[in-house]
Design an enzyme around this catalytic site. Sequence first.
Site, mmCIF file in Angstrom:
data_model
loop_
_atom_site.group_PDB
_atom_site.id
_atom_site.type_symbol
_atom_site.label_atom_id
_atom_site.label_comp_id
_atom_site.label_asym_id
_atom_site.label_seq_id
_atom_site.Cartn_x
_atom_site.Cartn_y
_atom_site.Cartn_z
ATOM 1 N N ASN A 217 0.818 -1.024 0.029
ATOM 2 C CA ASN A 217 -0.129 -0.056 0.065
ATOM 3 C C ASN A 217 0.897 1.110 -0.106
ATOM 4 O OD1 ASN A 217 0.605 0.711 2.902
ATOM 5 N ND2 ASN A 217 -0.299 -1.220 3.439
ATOM 6 N N ASP A 286 -4.481 -5.942 5.481
ATOM 7 C CA ASP A 286 -5.564 -6.756 6.114
ATOM 8 C C ASP A 286 -5.501 -8.235 5.674
ATOM 9 O OD1 ASP A 286 -6.700 -4.848 7.692
ATOM 10 O OD2 ASP A 286 -7.311 -3.652 5.634
ATOM 11 N N PRO A 314 -2.886 -11.636 10.697
ATOM 12 C CA PRO A 314 -3.004 -11.343 12.201
ATOM 13 C C PRO A 314 -2.988 -9.917 12.334
ATOM 14 C CG PRO A 314 -0.904 -11.872 11.808
ATOM 15 C CD PRO A 314 -1.636 -12.207 10.415
ATOM 16 N N ILE A 316 -2.035 -7.188 14.531
ATOM 17 C CA ILE A 316 -0.900 -6.862 15.420
ATOM 18 C C ILE A 316 -1.213 -6.093 16.712
ATOM 19 C CG2 ILE A 316 1.669 -6.346 15.598
ATOM 20 C CD1 ILE A 316 1.616 -6.767 12.538
ATOM 21 N N LYS A 350 -13.231 1.522 16.050
ATOM 22 C CA LYS A 350 -11.739 1.023 15.937
ATOM 23 C C LYS A 350 -11.292 0.668 17.557
ATOM 24 C CE LYS A 350 -10.081 1.017 12.049
ATOM 25 N NZ LYS A 350 -9.382 1.733 10.636
ATOM 26 N N LYS A 354 -10.549 -2.907 19.131
ATOM 27 C CA LYS A 354 -9.254 -3.796 19.401
ATOM 28 C C LYS A 354 -8.712 -3.306 20.849
ATOM 29 C CE LYS A 354 -7.646 -2.616 14.488
ATOM 30 N NZ LYS A 354 -6.504 -2.895 13.819
HETATM 31 N N1 CTP Z 1 -2.994 -3.044 12.508
HETATM 32 C C1 CTP Z 1 -2.248 -4.094 13.174
HETATM 33 N N2 CTP Z 1 -2.552 -5.204 12.284
HETATM 34 C C2 CTP Z 1 -3.326 -5.399 11.270
HETATM 35 C C3 CTP Z 1 -4.090 -4.432 10.991
HETATM 36 C C4 CTP Z 1 -4.139 -3.106 11.513
HETATM 37 O O1 CTP Z 1 -1.531 -3.898 13.999
HETATM 38 N N3 CTP Z 1 -3.476 -6.575 10.657
HETATM 39 C C5 CTP Z 1 -2.976 -1.808 13.300
HETATM 40 C C6 CTP Z 1 -2.518 -0.666 12.536
HETATM 41 O O2 CTP Z 1 -1.104 -0.418 12.728
HETATM 42 C C7 CTP Z 1 -3.071 0.588 13.015
HETATM 43 C C8 CTP Z 1 -4.571 0.169 13.509
HETATM 44 O O3 CTP Z 1 -4.156 -1.410 13.645
HETATM 45 O O4 CTP Z 1 -2.358 1.115 14.203
HETATM 46 C C9 CTP Z 1 -5.738 0.341 12.571
HETATM 47 O O5 CTP Z 1 -5.099 -0.044 11.331
HETATM 48 P P1 CTP Z 1 -6.197 0.159 10.182
HETATM 49 O O6 CTP Z 1 -5.597 -0.181 8.819
HETATM 50 O O7 CTP Z 1 -6.581 1.724 10.247
HETATM 51 O O8 CTP Z 1 -7.277 -0.493 10.420
HETATM 52 P P2 CTP Z 1 -7.921 -2.002 10.372
HETATM 53 O O9 CTP Z 1 -7.843 -2.890 11.348
HETATM 54 O O10 CTP Z 1 -7.295 -2.537 8.863
HETATM 55 O O11 CTP Z 1 -9.276 -1.788 9.836
HETATM 56 P P3 CTP Z 1 -10.411 -1.542 8.584
HETATM 57 O O12 CTP Z 1 -9.437 -1.887 7.439
HETATM 58 O O13 CTP Z 1 -11.456 -1.935 8.538
HETATM 59 O O14 CTP Z 1 -10.439 0.098 8.571
#
Ligand code: CTP
Length: 410
Positions: A217, A286, A314, A316, A350, A354
């Site tokens: 990305n 994701d 996963p 994180i 969120k 989380k």
């Molecule tokens: N994050 C993570 N591991 C993942 C996905 C996200 O640690 N597999 C963490 C990111 O580093 C950030 C937070 O979760 O601190 C939110 O990430 P974001 O991409 O905005 O959210 P998502 O969990 O991916 O949700 P969505 O795609 O539905 O917006």
Amino acid sequence: MNELAGKHIVLGLTGGIACYKAAELCRALIKEGATVQVVMTAAAQQFITPVTLQALSGRTVYDSQWDARPVNGVGNNMPHINLSREADAILIAPCSADFMAKLLHGRADDLLSLLCLARPLDKVALLIAPAMNREMWAHPATQRNVARLRADGATVFEVGSGDQACGETGDGRMLEPQELLEEVIAFFQPKTLTGQQVLVTAGPTYEAIDPVRGITNLSSGKMGFAIARAAREAGAAVTLVAGPVSLATPRGVRRIDVRSARDMLQAVQEHAPAATVFIATAAVADWRPASAAEQKIKKDGSGKTPELSFVENPDILATLAQSPRGRSRALYCVGFAAESHDLLAHTQAKRQRKEVPLLVGNIGPATFGQDDNALLLVDELGATELARASKLSLARQLIANIANRIGARG
Ligand code: CTP
């Protein structure tokens, strides 16, 4: 940026070939808004002339304790007093082995050493950038002097490693001007995270489809790198787990490069037990392809496209926030939310999903790759906005905010 606006620095040069780097350092300090008064020893003048430093600093260079010229209108024939009283710091770059030995014993037989001894200890910091041959640096006498200078309250910067003017290779080079500049800027930041161990994730992840293709990305990693830098400036020990980005590692930060989300999780889990703060800024993919092909997927000429299926990566941040140390806040977890719309609602949701105490919302497309950003800090009480500013400035505000919160943790 004007990182050193309002700071007055006495730049002391002692004898060493690294004097040529001090000219560049003088310019760099001034570019960041500092005023610089140069003082040179006689040995330094064997390597570079006062004329060069005078031109760069825009001020007369001092080199003698007997100099009777008035300093800022004060004509008492005491340059060692007058020059040290107006300074925020005395930065000795380069500092020779001999000069360190001299400082250590409180000797004061030239203007620069006299100035260091005469400075008010509580107001004027002493910053030392050693520069010498590797054998001189490694000598027990030098190492003993470094340790004792630190015990006396001086800040002795690390040395660089590499080719030396004498033809040898090893430790002892003076840091580069830009590195020293970063150290001086860090020195003046408030030390709100002393004793804390901060773990940061940054950048995108890369999920392989085959050996030459993958899914990633547009995250540049800039916000995470700025946060790692700000945490280190605030006195924390910082580990930065970075996805594939081509950014320079902030000084003093331990960096671990990873590629996929699973690599990132593994590195984070390895370092989390020692950490007290976890800040997840990485744009973690994701999903990843359910299986990566071992060989490059080839076109067969029929126009048929490959079928890709995905599995979820996963999470994180959630994994750490919901671990026993995360839940007890022994590990204070901070997440980021990259959204395209409805920032507040999505960030709140969120945060709850989380289970993180603090989630920082930002508009993804408006920040990816940019040098500035705006942040929305969301906790159980509500939201606070940090107005648009450079990523480093926001990172420092965020670190100060986190320091307050963990101060309250007790
Ligand atoms: N994050 C993570 N591991 C993942 C996905 C996200 O640690 N597999 C963490 C990111 O580093 C950030 C937070 O979760 O601190 C939110 O990430 P974001 O991409 O905005 O959210 P998502 O969990 O991916 O949700 P969505 O795609 O539905 O917006």
